[in-house]
Design an enzyme around this catalytic site. Structure first.
Site, short mmCIF file in Angstrom:
data_model
loop_
_atom_site.label_atom_id
_atom_site.label_comp_id
_atom_site.label_asym_id
_atom_site.label_seq_id
_atom_site.Cartn_x
_atom_site.Cartn_y
_atom_site.Cartn_z
N GLY A 21 -17.21 133.27 -25.64
CA GLY A 21 -17.36 132.17 -26.40
C GLY A 21 -16.09 131.30 -26.38
O GLY A 21 -16.00 130.05 -26.99
N SER A 22 -15.14 131.56 -25.29
CA SER A 22 -14.00 130.84 -25.17
C SER A 22 -14.05 129.61 -25.10
O SER A 22 -13.63 128.38 -25.41
CB SER A 22 -12.79 131.64 -24.88
N ASN A 23 -14.84 129.31 -23.83
CA ASN A 23 -15.10 127.89 -23.40
C ASN A 23 -16.16 127.15 -24.16
O ASN A 23 -15.84 125.95 -24.50
CB ASN A 23 -16.04 127.85 -22.05
N LEU A 98 -29.19 133.79 -12.35
CA LEU A 98 -29.47 132.84 -11.61
C LEU A 98 -30.53 131.98 -12.05
O LEU A 98 -31.78 132.66 -12.78
CB LEU A 98 -29.96 133.57 -10.18
N ASN A 113 -22.05 124.46 -14.76
CA ASN A 113 -21.32 125.77 -14.97
C ASN A 113 -19.81 125.61 -14.61
O ASN A 113 -19.46 124.75 -13.88
CB ASN A 113 -22.05 126.73 -13.75
N HIS A 115 -16.74 127.91 -13.03
CA HIS A 115 -16.55 129.22 -12.29
C HIS A 115 -15.08 129.39 -12.17
O HIS A 115 -14.44 128.46 -11.86
CB HIS A 115 -17.13 129.06 -11.04
#
Ligand code: GAR
Length: 199
Positions: A21-23, A98, A113, A115
């Site tokens: 959950g850091s983002n 996916l 997203n 990455h």
């Protein structure tokens, strides 16, 4: 006469079972600091009793559990929730499965997203989390970074929205690379979302 403040854009964050959950925290914090040009109106998680659930409780974010064991019913439920909550953009943060072409065309909002590498390097089906940083470390690359991209039905292949690099020449292991890259992720994700919504 004073103008009416524009309504905040409503974002949904999709998290996966192993997510910390850091983002999610960084996105929420960034919007808050800017005076909520956007808000995390919905968090969807595919496991209960995770750090993400606790975080949502602490930050007073609306968390909904949806099982992703059967991806067809997961996608149908997510579309239902996105419509119910009038969501304008979906941000994946640690959701690693996916999403189908059918879902991406039916959901009718952009799906982004993040990455933890400089795509197209170190992307693809088995490249996520620490696996990425281990591969980068093994390669001897002197820089890494993070990429925000549109989600497509092929892993990490969607159009790149934002990318930022970081010097990793002094990192002595993959954990140190992961730490440096995570800081970059937290800097660019919310910015990329706002930039995307304005474009
Ligand atoms: C992040 O490092 C993100 O880049 C990665 O999962 C982590 C989730 O962390 N995603 C991928 O590797 C996608 N291929 P968080 O739960 O602390 O935000």
């Amino acid at each position: 006469m004073e103008g009416i403040a524009p309504k905040a854009h409503r974002i949904a964050v999709l998290t996966g079972g192993r997510g910390r959950g850091s983002n999610l925290r960084a996105i929420h914090q960034h919007f808050k600091e800017l005076g909520f040009p956007a808000s995390v109106a919905l968090v969807i998680g595919d496991r209960r009793q995770t750090p993400v659930c606790e975080l949502c409780h602490d930050l007073e974010l609306h968390f909904v559990y949806v099982s992703s064991k059967d991806m067809q019913s997961y996608e149908a439920e997510v579309i239902k929730l996105i419509n119910e909550h009038q969501i304008e953009l979906i941000a994946l943060a640690g959701f690693l499965k996916l999403l189908s072409a059918d879902f991406l065309s039916r959901v009718q909002v952009p799906v982004l997203n993040i990455h933890p590498s400089l795509l197209p390097k170190y992307g693809g089906a088995k490249m996520y989390g620490m696996k990425v940083h281990e591969a980068v470390f093994a390669s001897g690359d002197k820089e890494s970074g993070a990429t925000v991209h549109e989600v497509s039905p092929i892993y990490d292949a969607g159009r790149i929205v934002k990318q930022k690099s970081v010097d990793i020449s002094d990192c002595i292991n993959s954990e140190e690379i992961a730490q440096k890259v995570l800081k970059i992720e937290h800097q660019i994700y919310a910015e990329a979302i706002l930039q995307y919504l304005k474009s």
